[in-house]
Design a protein around this motif. Structure first.
Motif, PDB file in Angstrom:
ATOM      1  N   GLY A   1       0.796  -1.216   0.000  1.00  0.00           N
ATOM      2  CA  GLY A   1       0.000   0.000   0.000  1.00  0.00           C
ATOM      3  C   GLY A   1       0.827   1.264   0.000  1.00  0.00           C
ATOM      4  N   ALA A   2       1.988   1.223   0.645  1.00  0.00           N
ATOM      5  CA  ALA A   2       2.840   2.411   0.719  1.00  0.00           C
ATOM      6  C   ALA A   2       3.699   2.588  -0.534  1.00  0.00           C
ATOM      7  CB  ALA A   2       3.739   2.321   1.960  1.00  0.00           C
ATOM      8  N   VAL A   3       4.302   1.493  -0.997  1.00  0.00           N
ATOM      9  CA  VAL A   3       5.319   1.611  -2.039  1.00  0.00           C
ATOM     10  C   VAL A   3       4.744   1.586  -3.458  1.00  0.00           C
ATOM     11  CG1 VAL A   3       7.397   0.564  -3.004  1.00  0.00           C
ATOM     12  CG2 VAL A   3       7.059   0.608  -0.523  1.00  0.00           C
ATOM     13  N   LEU A   4       3.808   0.677  -3.727  1.00  0.00           N
ATOM     14  CA  LEU A   4       3.341   0.530  -5.109  1.00  0.00           C
ATOM     15  C   LEU A   4       2.706   1.805  -5.672  1.00  0.00           C
ATOM     16  CD1 LEU A   4       1.929  -3.139  -5.118  1.00  0.00           C
ATOM     17  CD2 LEU A   4       4.170  -2.301  -5.887  1.00  0.00           C
ATOM     18  N   PRO A   5       1.776   2.469  -4.944  1.00  0.00           N
ATOM     19  CA  PRO A   5       1.226   3.716  -5.508  1.00  0.00           C
ATOM     20  C   PRO A   5       2.275   4.816  -5.650  1.00  0.00           C
ATOM     21  CG  PRO A   5      -0.227   2.836  -3.815  1.00  0.00           C
ATOM     22  CD  PRO A   5       1.058   2.075  -3.715  1.00  0.00           C
ATOM     23  N   THR A   6       3.198   4.900  -4.690  1.00  0.00           N
ATOM     24  CA  THR A   6       4.251   5.918  -4.761  1.00  0.00           C
ATOM     25  C   THR A   6       5.150   5.681  -5.965  1.00  0.00           C
ATOM     26  OG1 THR A   6       4.224   6.142  -2.353  1.00  0.00           O
ATOM     27  CG2 THR A   6       6.165   6.969  -3.508  1.00  0.00           C
ATOM     28  N   LEU A   7       5.493   4.427  -6.190  1.00  0.00           N
ATOM     29  CA  LEU A   7       6.307   4.085  -7.357  1.00  0.00           C
ATOM     30  C   LEU A   7       5.557   4.376  -8.647  1.00  0.00           C
ATOM     31  CD1 LEU A   7       8.961   2.627  -8.354  1.00  0.00           C
ATOM     32  CD2 LEU A   7       7.574   0.551  -8.432  1.00  0.00           C
ATOM     33  N   ALA A   8       4.301   3.974  -8.716  1.00  0.00           N
ATOM     34  CA  ALA A   8       3.515   4.154  -9.939  1.00  0.00           C
ATOM     35  C   ALA A   8       3.323   5.621 -10.282  1.00  0.00           C
ATOM     36  CB  ALA A   8       2.149   3.468  -9.777  1.00  0.00           C
ATOM     37  N   ALA A   9       3.227   6.471  -9.266  1.00  0.00           N
ATOM     38  CA  ALA A   9       3.023   7.903  -9.507  1.00  0.00           C
ATOM     39  C   ALA A   9       4.206   8.537 -10.221  1.00  0.00           C
ATOM     40  CB  ALA A   9       2.760   8.621  -8.189  1.00  0.00           C
ATOM     41  N   GLN A  10       5.360   7.871 -10.193  1.00  0.00           N
ATOM     42  CA  GLN A  10       6.550   8.428 -10.828  1.00  0.00           C
ATOM     43  C   GLN A  10       6.827   7.798 -12.195  1.00  0.00           C
ATOM     44  OE1 GLN A  10       9.823   9.366  -7.807  1.00  0.00           O
ATOM     45  NE2 GLN A  10       8.514   7.977  -6.632  1.00  0.00           N
ATOM     46  N   LEU A  11       5.812   7.127 -12.730  1.00  0.00           N
ATOM     47  CA  LEU A  11       5.969   6.540 -14.056  1.00  0.00           C
ATOM     48  C   LEU A  11       5.697   7.545 -15.165  1.00  0.00           C
ATOM     49  CD1 LEU A  11       4.243   3.068 -13.551  1.00  0.00           C
ATOM     50  CD2 LEU A  11       6.674   3.651 -13.350  1.00  0.00           C
ATOM     51  N   PHE A  12       4.968   8.611 -14.831  1.00  0.00           N
ATOM     52  CA  PHE A  12       4.546   9.574 -15.855  1.00  0.00           C
ATOM     53  C   PHE A  12       4.847  10.991 -15.399  1.00  0.00           C
ATOM     54  CE2 PHE A  12       1.707   5.893 -16.005  1.00  0.00           C
ATOM     55  CZ  PHE A  12       1.870   5.487 -17.319  1.00  0.00           C
ATOM     56  N   ALA A  13       5.115  11.850 -16.352  1.00  0.00           N
ATOM     57  CA  ALA A  13       5.361  13.256 -16.041  1.00  0.00           C
ATOM     58  C   ALA A  13       4.055  13.998 -15.797  1.00  0.00           C
ATOM     59  CB  ALA A  13       6.131  13.921 -17.182  1.00  0.00           C
ATOM     60  N   SER A  14       2.977  13.571 -16.442  1.00  0.00           N
ATOM     61  CA  SER A  14       1.680  14.217 -16.274  1.00  0.00           C
ATOM     62  C   SER A  14       1.096  13.895 -14.893  1.00  0.00           C
ATOM     63  CB  SER A  14       0.718  13.742 -17.360  1.00  0.00           C
ATOM     64  OG  SER A  14      -0.619  14.022 -17.028  1.00  0.00           O
TER      65      SER A  14
ATOM     66  N   LEU B   1       6.075  14.708  -8.837  1.00  0.00           N
ATOM     67  CA  LEU B   1       7.308  13.967  -8.592  1.00  0.00           C
ATOM     68  C   LEU B   1       8.057  13.768  -9.902  1.00  0.00           C
ATOM     69  CD1 LEU B   1       5.714  11.257  -6.283  1.00  0.00           C
ATOM     70  CD2 LEU B   1       7.087  13.203  -5.537  1.00  0.00           C
ATOM     71  N   PRO B   2       9.377  13.715  -9.841  1.00  0.00           N
ATOM     72  CA  PRO B   2      10.148  13.502 -11.081  1.00  0.00           C
ATOM     73  C   PRO B   2       9.916  12.107 -11.642  1.00  0.00           C
ATOM     74  CG  PRO B   2      11.579  13.375  -9.148  1.00  0.00           C
ATOM     75  CD  PRO B   2      10.246  13.858  -8.657  1.00  0.00           C
ATOM     76  N   ALA B   3       9.556  12.053 -12.916  1.00  0.00           N
ATOM     77  CA  ALA B   3       9.299  10.759 -13.555  1.00  0.00           C
ATOM     78  C   ALA B   3      10.601   9.997 -13.748  1.00  0.00           C
ATOM     79  CB  ALA B   3       8.602  10.978 -14.902  1.00  0.00           C
ATOM     80  N   PHE B   4      10.512   8.684 -13.631  1.00  0.00           N
ATOM     81  CA  PHE B   4      11.690   7.849 -13.817  1.00  0.00           C
ATOM     82  C   PHE B   4      12.174   7.922 -15.255  1.00  0.00           C
ATOM     83  CE2 PHE B   4       9.649   5.260 -10.320  1.00  0.00           C
ATOM     84  CZ  PHE B   4      10.516   5.712  -9.337  1.00  0.00           C
ATOM     85  N   GLN B   5      13.482   7.865 -15.410  1.00  0.00           N
ATOM     86  CA  GLN B   5      14.047   7.732 -16.736  1.00  0.00           C
ATOM     87  C   GLN B   5      13.808   6.309 -17.236  1.00  0.00           C
ATOM     88  OE1 GLN B   5      18.137   8.850 -16.195  1.00  0.00           O
ATOM     89  NE2 GLN B   5      17.666  11.016 -15.878  1.00  0.00           N
TER      90      GLN B   5
END
Length: 204
Positions: free
Chosen positions: A80-93, A148-152
């Motif tokens: 619950g803590a990590v997966l949404p936080t990680l997913a939020a940084q998949l896109f710049a929008s 958040l900065p999107a992942f490269q």
């Protein structure tokens, strides 16, 4: 491979603890010091609550027998803590980030359901873990406005490869056994409390 054991691996600390550290390092690398500090504080606090709840039961039999509650589900909290936080940084929008975080929150719920399906946690333990974990990611994303900065691409592929490798190999962190040893030592017991045992009841 069975569906639920595969899903439950997505919440294992051997996968998500390094991912949580990766998020922290990525934010620092991108100069988002305040956001990195906030993530470390929120995730660290939630992890500490999980550990404290488990040690309290394993060492001293402190839990809620009526709910079969022996500690907060670590898999559910981690997911619950990590997966949404990680997913939020998949896109710049920002809109796409929030949509990805919502989908990841749904996956976290599935991880919680998997803990029930393989019969390693009670509903109360899973509910507590999901509430804590999803609350952690929601607080973090809300406080940062999901900006958040999107992942490269290369880094994203690395994270995906690590996740696929962990779920395929089935490597698990020995956190439960380690906590049992710590709890027994702190409480000066020969062995830790087990599910079904409670403070004030004789050992079985």
């Amino acid at each position: 491979m069975d569906f639920w054991p595969l899903i439950t691996r997505l919440g294992d600390s051997s996968l998500l603890a390094p991912v949580a550290a990766f998020v922290f390092c990525w934010l620092l690398y991108r100069g988002e010091t305040a956001k990195a500090g906030l993530w470390a504080m929120l995730f660290g606090f939630s992890t500490a609550l999980v550990v404290a709840s488990k040690l309290a039961f394993m060492g001293w039999g402190i839990g809620i027998s009526e709910l079969n509650f022996t500690g907060i589900s670590g898999h559910s909290m981690m997911a619950g803590a990590v997966l949404p936080t990680l997913a939020a940084q998949l896109f710049a929008s920002r809109r796409a980030s929030l949509a990805a975080a919502a989908l990841a929150a749904g996956m976290a719920v599935l991880v919680g359901v998997s803990r029930l399906a393989i019969n390693v946690h009670s509903p109360a333990e899973v509910y507590a873990g999901l509430t804590l974990g999803l609350g952690t990611s929601a607080l973090f994303l809300g406080a940062t406005r999901a900006s958040l900065p999107a992942f490269q691409p290369a880094l994203l592929l690395l994270v995906i490869a690590l996740g696929v490798g962990q779920t395929a190999t089935g490597v698990r962190a020995p956190t439960h056994q380690m906590l049992e040893r710590i709890a027994a030592h702190l409480a000066d017991r020969d062995r830790p409390f087990q599910r079904g045992q409670w403070a004030g009841q004789p050992d079985v």
